[in-house]
Design a protein around this motif. Structure first.
Motif, mmCIF file in Angstrom:
data_model
loop_
_atom_site.group_PDB
_atom_site.id
_atom_site.type_symbol
_atom_site.label_atom_id
_atom_site.label_comp_id
_atom_site.label_asym_id
_atom_site.label_seq_id
_atom_site.Cartn_x
_atom_site.Cartn_y
_atom_site.Cartn_z
ATOM 1 N N UNK B 93 24.552 24.160 -41.714
ATOM 2 C CA UNK B 93 25.165 25.301 -40.884
ATOM 3 C C UNK B 93 24.817 26.942 -41.468
ATOM 4 N N UNK B 94 25.166 26.808 -42.613
ATOM 5 C CA UNK B 94 24.990 28.024 -43.403
ATOM 6 C C UNK B 94 23.595 28.725 -43.187
ATOM 7 N N UNK B 95 22.395 27.786 -43.324
ATOM 8 C CA UNK B 95 21.169 28.205 -43.198
ATOM 9 C C UNK B 95 20.843 28.545 -41.840
ATOM 10 N N UNK B 96 21.347 27.815 -40.922
ATOM 11 C CA UNK B 96 21.008 28.345 -39.453
ATOM 12 C C UNK B 96 21.533 29.383 -39.144
ATOM 13 N N UNK B 97 22.595 29.944 -39.487
ATOM 14 C CA UNK B 97 23.320 31.452 -39.378
ATOM 15 C C UNK B 97 22.460 32.190 -40.057
ATOM 16 N N UNK B 98 21.924 31.918 -41.294
ATOM 17 C CA UNK B 98 21.357 32.918 -41.980
ATOM 18 C C UNK B 98 19.940 33.203 -41.342
ATOM 19 N N UNK B 99 19.397 32.226 -40.964
ATOM 20 C CA UNK B 99 18.108 32.670 -40.126
ATOM 21 C C UNK B 99 17.975 33.061 -38.674
ATOM 22 N N UNK B 100 19.417 33.464 -38.375
ATOM 23 C CA UNK B 100 19.608 33.913 -37.075
ATOM 24 C C UNK B 100 20.087 35.287 -37.287
ATOM 25 N N UNK B 181 14.575 23.170 -52.739
ATOM 26 C CA UNK B 181 14.675 24.454 -52.356
ATOM 27 C C UNK B 181 14.032 25.682 -53.500
ATOM 28 N N UNK B 182 14.212 25.102 -54.534
ATOM 29 C CA UNK B 182 13.609 25.983 -55.598
ATOM 30 C C UNK B 182 12.039 26.008 -55.851
ATOM 31 N N UNK B 183 11.584 24.839 -55.470
ATOM 32 C CA UNK B 183 10.084 24.793 -55.508
ATOM 33 C C UNK B 183 9.386 25.377 -54.542
ATOM 34 N N UNK B 184 9.872 25.167 -53.129
ATOM 35 C CA UNK B 184 9.629 25.738 -52.158
ATOM 36 C C UNK B 184 9.384 27.168 -52.091
ATOM 37 N N UNK B 185 10.579 27.646 -52.236
ATOM 38 C CA UNK B 185 10.776 29.210 -52.189
ATOM 39 C C UNK B 185 9.897 29.806 -53.455
ATOM 40 N N UNK B 186 9.774 29.459 -54.535
ATOM 41 C CA UNK B 186 9.206 30.182 -55.538
ATOM 42 C C UNK B 186 7.704 29.622 -55.672
ATOM 43 N N UNK B 187 7.329 28.662 -54.822
ATOM 44 C CA UNK B 187 5.734 28.048 -54.645
ATOM 45 C C UNK B 187 5.286 29.277 -53.491
ATOM 46 N N UNK B 188 6.006 29.436 -52.578
ATOM 47 C CA UNK B 188 5.665 30.502 -51.465
ATOM 48 C C UNK B 188 5.601 32.025 -52.087
ATOM 49 N N UNK B 189 6.632 32.094 -52.823
ATOM 50 C CA UNK B 189 6.648 33.487 -53.218
ATOM 51 C C UNK B 189 5.558 33.861 -54.244
ATOM 52 N N UNK B 190 5.648 33.105 -55.326
ATOM 53 C CA UNK B 190 4.397 32.955 -56.381
ATOM 54 C C UNK B 190 3.091 33.053 -56.047
ATOM 55 N N UNK B 220 15.670 31.252 -47.689
ATOM 56 C CA UNK B 220 16.927 30.509 -46.887
ATOM 57 C C UNK B 220 17.090 29.239 -47.507
ATOM 58 N N UNK B 221 16.062 28.574 -47.624
ATOM 59 C CA UNK B 221 16.241 27.003 -48.369
ATOM 60 C C UNK B 221 16.603 27.459 -49.764
ATOM 61 N N UNK B 222 16.155 28.167 -50.527
ATOM 62 C CA UNK B 222 16.672 28.435 -51.664
ATOM 63 C C UNK B 222 18.053 28.820 -52.113
ATOM 64 N N UNK B 223 18.018 30.294 -51.590
ATOM 65 C CA UNK B 223 19.107 31.157 -52.114
ATOM 66 C C UNK B 223 20.549 30.631 -51.135
ATOM 67 N N UNK B 224 20.111 30.210 -49.992
ATOM 68 C CA UNK B 224 21.201 29.932 -48.896
ATOM 69 C C UNK B 224 21.659 28.351 -49.050
ATOM 70 N N UNK B 225 20.842 27.472 -48.644
ATOM 71 C CA UNK B 225 21.152 26.104 -48.723
ATOM 72 C C UNK B 225 21.329 25.486 -50.032
ATOM 73 N N UNK B 226 20.307 25.976 -50.811
ATOM 74 C CA UNK B 226 20.223 25.801 -52.508
ATOM 75 C C UNK B 226 21.553 25.980 -53.118
#
Lengths: 712, 712
Positions: B93-100, B181-190, B220-226
């Motif tokens: 729910x937190x993430x769903x709100x966050x992405x809106x 979430x951490x792997x996703x977010x930093x894989x994308x970022x780096x 969102x998946x890292x800092x919010x949901x994670x």
């Protein structure tokens, strides 16, 4: 007594070997005038640094000497002096030979690879055998003087205290030498590279770089004198701690015999190491590493045989021993424990080579990551450094459990003693490194033909591997040695508690329940101990950064003020860079070195003030273990990671083929990224990581001394 | 029962607040079509990722559910399900709100800073209050069902086991969510930065970069949901562990009352957190951080008042308690322990800000080191990361000792419970971060006017600080929470040993002497525990490197196949990058996540096979503490170091004035060096470091479950 005599004779043999080897190195051709001039500058710088370092340590040492005399006794103070002076002597002589062997190795390399190898290795062997021999002699002679000479019983606390302060003397030199040397060498290396390679675009060891002599001096004060002091310490404190355990665990003739045992093992391994040095010969395949390993393997095998002879014939394989804490074993088990020590040594060397060698996955993964940039290179290097701790830790855990199941705590002590008895050979392999590194530098600066440089490069490449491998051994043995010291702390505490006078601080201490993990002071002690290697590592990394920064500024200043330097018409002022780094390194080493020395004392008295003496002893004990646990991981990760970064960079020198088949050469973007990793790895593997070794041990030995002072 | 009712009502209040806040966020203007399109892509990606992640976890969870049912009981299995599902729901729910909220924040930012802040913070508050509220409700409702509903006595093992498995359910979600979430977010970022900023030379969040949507999904998946899953877990396991301790330490009415106490504290802090959210209002000075801190400080002060009311009136300040282990205290002391928890929280936030804030020495030293190059930037960053562990460790040590001196182990548990009772507010501050980060991205991609971007940048800069600060809080509380779990392990073991049936594995276990540091299995356990965070960190850093590498390749492929992308005439395929990262993150998270789950079990059975059950319990217990000790340092150093590198880079955006007075701007060589440090810091602070939190806790809760299974 006859055993002591044999031990002392074996110790003297190492000095005889050293004298012979020095004379044989010095007899070699020292090259042309230019080479001698360069070597002279390195000698001068190295001597100036060491003199200043020892002068500073002497001031601290004088204070400690007086304290030891007042708080303990005259014999203890003299023990401290012996440990400190002999450690200093081993490092000093070793380095003096090393800075003379470098130019002779360069000259010999112009004849043949075999000739270059012989001089470089012989010079390393001087340091190695002096480390083992002098440490052994210091302990054995002083023990003989105290017992046979002054008539103290071997298990008398006067003897024990004197031996522990001897170990502390070695420790104090070690932490200063490791840290000061580490800051000097990496300040020069990182600073010199930044301003030379990166800014001015001139190669490493280019004589136009004003920091180049400092860099060569640094190799000697760091890898030669620093490592010598480190292993002298581990050797001395482990032998001493094993003797302390023997004096507590056993009584009567058995106590005396088992107090002699670590010295007997050390003595026999001095002999096997000397024999081993003669196995270092270049084979038909011209493999330098192969030649060195031949020497190491010969030493290890002969040591196993010697150990068998000692336990089966001297102790008598079926002789039964029972410790005061109720562990029972027979002499044969001690032989197995010794084998455990040898196997642990072999496995740690093997794992270290896997993590730092060019041909294996870890280093290849860092080289591959360099292709996508500086950032990914560093990320992968950090990943490797973290991962590299797992196998060594498991090897150490297995060693502890097997040795303990064979002969209890004393079994662990014998395993570590045997591991360290190889120190002579291992230091020889390590001290070979700075000689070949310097030889390459001299060849470059003196404009020797390219073939000479390629011979010294071949030697130097092997030197990098042996340096990495020795570091793995040094940290593994330091961790295990510290565990033996920790055992000595707990057993000593038990002893003092059992013999406590009414009203003494030891009265009513129950060691059986003291170190309970559900005691908050134990948890607090573990956490506080755990933070020390981190804080110490942080401070020493910052110190290198600062020293390197000042080198950068000095070199920039010289380039600006003497525009002829780059044109080759003006000579840079090498001395100023050396002088500046000397001052920086000495200044920066003081505070972090005092951190582990003072921590046990401060923790004890703070906890004592707010809680019971039992809580204070528990907090200090847990702190010791905390330092060992995180220290081991911090040190292994730093040294292995640094070695891997170094070799990842070297992968590009012959062209690195990435996973898509593209070849990246020296000078490519990928190579530049790998240089960043190497720069990061430098203080990791040569300053902070190795300096954690002495800090682990010194914390433990200070705690042991604290008990002696409190009991006094 | 009346207390339980009040607790449940307070828990429901958080849901009511959440519903109101969601409705109020959703009512805001969602911007123009382009913005909605971008936000839609982010929503779609985030939902796809979470769905896949939860599906994977569900498979593992189903196995655990069956195991829990078979090995323990139906009530335990259902407890597991409740913990897992509620943790998932809070994150989802937190993430769903966050992405809106992201797109609405971007739109509101075009009106005013205050409007942007309000939406972003309100969205964060949804996640924060759902985390605290659902965790509290899960525990309280299930406890009510088991006791009032099914008639079990509160201290019955059935109730305890069910609560512990509830904590384990939260743990399992947490480790997967944090790591995946951490792997996703930093894989994308780096990966995105490497190929976008470095290779193609386009700015961050440029719509031409095919990885840009993935980067926004990652936030969102890292800092919010994670983070939500992480703190849900810490909250749940700490409350549960405190209840377990209460059930063991006390008896009769006191046991029931003190089992309720952590829930009562949690319930009152849900209310204070809700009130606190209304204090977040931009003042006349326009300080965003000030506005957020106002909310935090209000919550903390109100919580202290609530705590005073609870202890002084509900418990009765002079009520005396005596634990089964003989500790005596009065209720007033528990109030002081709660204050200790609040003070520890405040100090950790303060220290984290010092180490990661732009205005202070650590970050400035990294920025300064960037001037001499990539290598020195990374060296100084590592130095800061190592050093940054010292003060938090000392704060934690002091907290442990003070709380213990007030009310023993139970006092520590209450301090940690109170610390965690603020989780609602702290998560709100953290979950604010990804919303503002996304808002900036959307503003950039949708080509909104520069003023909008500068407003979102101002919000985002604060988001970076709150993210860093929350991480400090998360790791500090995780370490302390794990210590409470460890205490529950030892007390549970004592309980089972005291009530052991003849022939049971617990027979004859003497916990008083079990965890003796001179037992080799304890040393081995400590070392093995110590290696887990290192190995885990190494594996997760490698995973990020690999994920980033695959992003680089995908983006390069798209640039090559669709040459129109760079010209802006062709739309990149954002979905493929998201999809690829999703697969990579899910694949990479499995093995490292199982490492801490299986370790206690494997260690127990291996040691059990070669030694006594007592040794096995000792080894596992020591392993738990080993994980906590090194885990704490690894996690703090990584998160603080990463935050410092990030802000050192940001120093250059407004121009960094070095110590010689030269100004270095964005795009300068120094700035490039700082980008390298930031890249290194990314997986440090957002993948490996934070993922160590759940691994510390999960190891401990698995050990607790192991005891329950063995006793069953």
């Amino acid at each position: 007594m006859s055993e002591l005599l044999v031990i002392i004779v074996c110790g003297l043999l190492s000095i005889a070997y050293g004298a012979w080897a020095i004379q044989s190195v010095m007899a070699a051709d020292a090259g042309n005038a230019r080479m001698q001039e360069i070597a002279g500058a390195i000698q001068e710088g190295a001597q100036a640094y060491l003199t200043r370092q020892y002068t500073t340590i002497a001031i601290v040492g004088a204070v400690v000497f007086v304290l030891a005399w007042v708080l303990l006794s005259g014999t203890a103070a003299i023990g401290f002096l012996i440990g400190a002076v002999l450690s200093g002597v081993a490092g000093f002589i070793g380095m003096m030979v090393s800075v003379r062997a470098n130019v002779r190795t360069a000259q010999a390399a112009s004849q043949s690879l075999a000739a270059g190898l012989e001089i470089a290795f012989k010079s390393g062997a001087v340091t190695g055998l002096l480390v083992a021999g002098l440490a052994l002699l210091g302990v054995a002679v002083y023990y003989a003087v105290l017992t046979a000479g002054m008539g103290y019983a071997p298990t008398d606390r006067v003897v024990i205290d004197a031996l522990v302060t001897l170990g502390f003397g070695a420790s104090l030199i070690s932490i200063f030498a490791r840290l000061g040397g580490g800051i000097f060498t990496k300040g020069a290396d990182v600073g010199g590279d930044l301003v030379g390679k990166v800014e001015a675009g001139i190669p490493e060891d280019d004589p136009r770089n004003p920091a180049t002599i400092a860099d060569n001096v640094g190799d000697n004060v760091g890898d030669c004198a620093g490592m010598a002091a480190d292993l002298f310490e581990t050797y001395a404190v482990t032998v001493v701690a094993t003797m302390v355990l023997a004096s507590i665990f056993f009584s009567g003739a058995q106590a005396i015999e088992l107090m002699l045992l670590p010295m007997v093992i050390g003595a026999s391994c001095v002999v096997t190491s000397i024999i081993g040095t003669f196995f270092v010969k270049l084979g038909a395949n011209e493999s330098i590493m192969g030649a060195l390993y031949k020497g190491f393997i010969a030493t290890a095998l002969l040591s196993a045989v010697a150990l068998a002879i000692i336990t089966f014939f001297w102790l008598g394989q079926g002789t039964e021993y029972t410790t005061t804490s109720g562990t029972t074993f027979v002499a044969r088990h001690l032989f197995y424990c010794g084998l455990v020590g040898l196997v642990v040594t072999g496995l740690i060397i093997w794992v270290t080579e896997y993590y730092t060698g060019t041909g294996f996955r870890p280093v290849r993964s860092i080289a591959q990551a360099s292709v996508t940039g500086h950032g990914t290179n560093v990320i992968q290097g950090l990943a490797v450094s973290l991962e590299a701790t797992a196998l060594p830790a498991i090897i150490i855990i297995a060693g502890i459990l097997v040795a303990h199941s064979l002969a209890g705590l004393f079994g662990i002590a014998i395993a570590v003693t045997t591991m360290l008895a190889l120190a002579g050979m291992v230091v020889a392999l390590d001290a070979f490194g700075p000689v070949t590194d310097n030889a390459g530098g001299i060849a470059e600066m003196a404009d020797l033909p390219a073939e000479v440089r390629s011979t010294t490069d071949a030697l130097d490449a092997v030197g990098n591997t042996t340096k990495a491998v020795t570091k793995g051994y040094a940290i593994g043995s330091a961790g295990l040695g510290a565990l033996v010291l920790f055992a000595a702390y707990t057993e000593d505490l038990k002893y003092f508690a059992a013999n406590a006078a009414p009203g003494s601080v030891f009265e009513g201490i129950d060691v059986g329940t003291l170190f309970n993990l559900s005691n908050p002071y134990v948890v607090a002690g573990l956490l506080f101990g755990g933070l020390l290697p981190y804080l110490f590592g942080g401070i020493s990394m910052t110190a290198v950064g600062r020293a390197a920064g000042s080198v950068v500024e000095e070199v920039r200043r010289q380039f600006k003020e003497k525009p002829g330097i780059m044109a080759g018409t003006e000579r840079p002022d090498y001395g100023r860079a050396v002088d500046m780094l000397t001052k920086a390194a000495i200044k920066e080493m003081i505070v972090p070195s005092l951190l582990p020395v003072l921590s046990p004392i401060v923790v004890f008295f703070i906890v004592r003030a707010v809680a019971t003496p039992a809580d204070a002893f528990a907090a200090v004990g847990a702190m010791l273990l905390g330092v060992i646990v995180t220290g081991l991981f911090v040190a292994i990760s730093m040294t292995a990671g640094g070695g891997a970064w170094d070799n990842a960079k070297k992968s590009f020198e012959d062209g690195f083929v990435d996973k898509d088949g593209t070849t990246h050469l020296k000078g490519s973007e990928a190579h530049k990224a790998s240089v960043t990793g190497d720069t990061v790895g430098d203080p990791y593997k040569d300053t902070a990581g190795p300096a954690v070794n002495p800090m682990i041990k010194i914390t433990n030995i200070v705690a042991l001394l604290l008990l002696a002072v409190l009991a006094h």
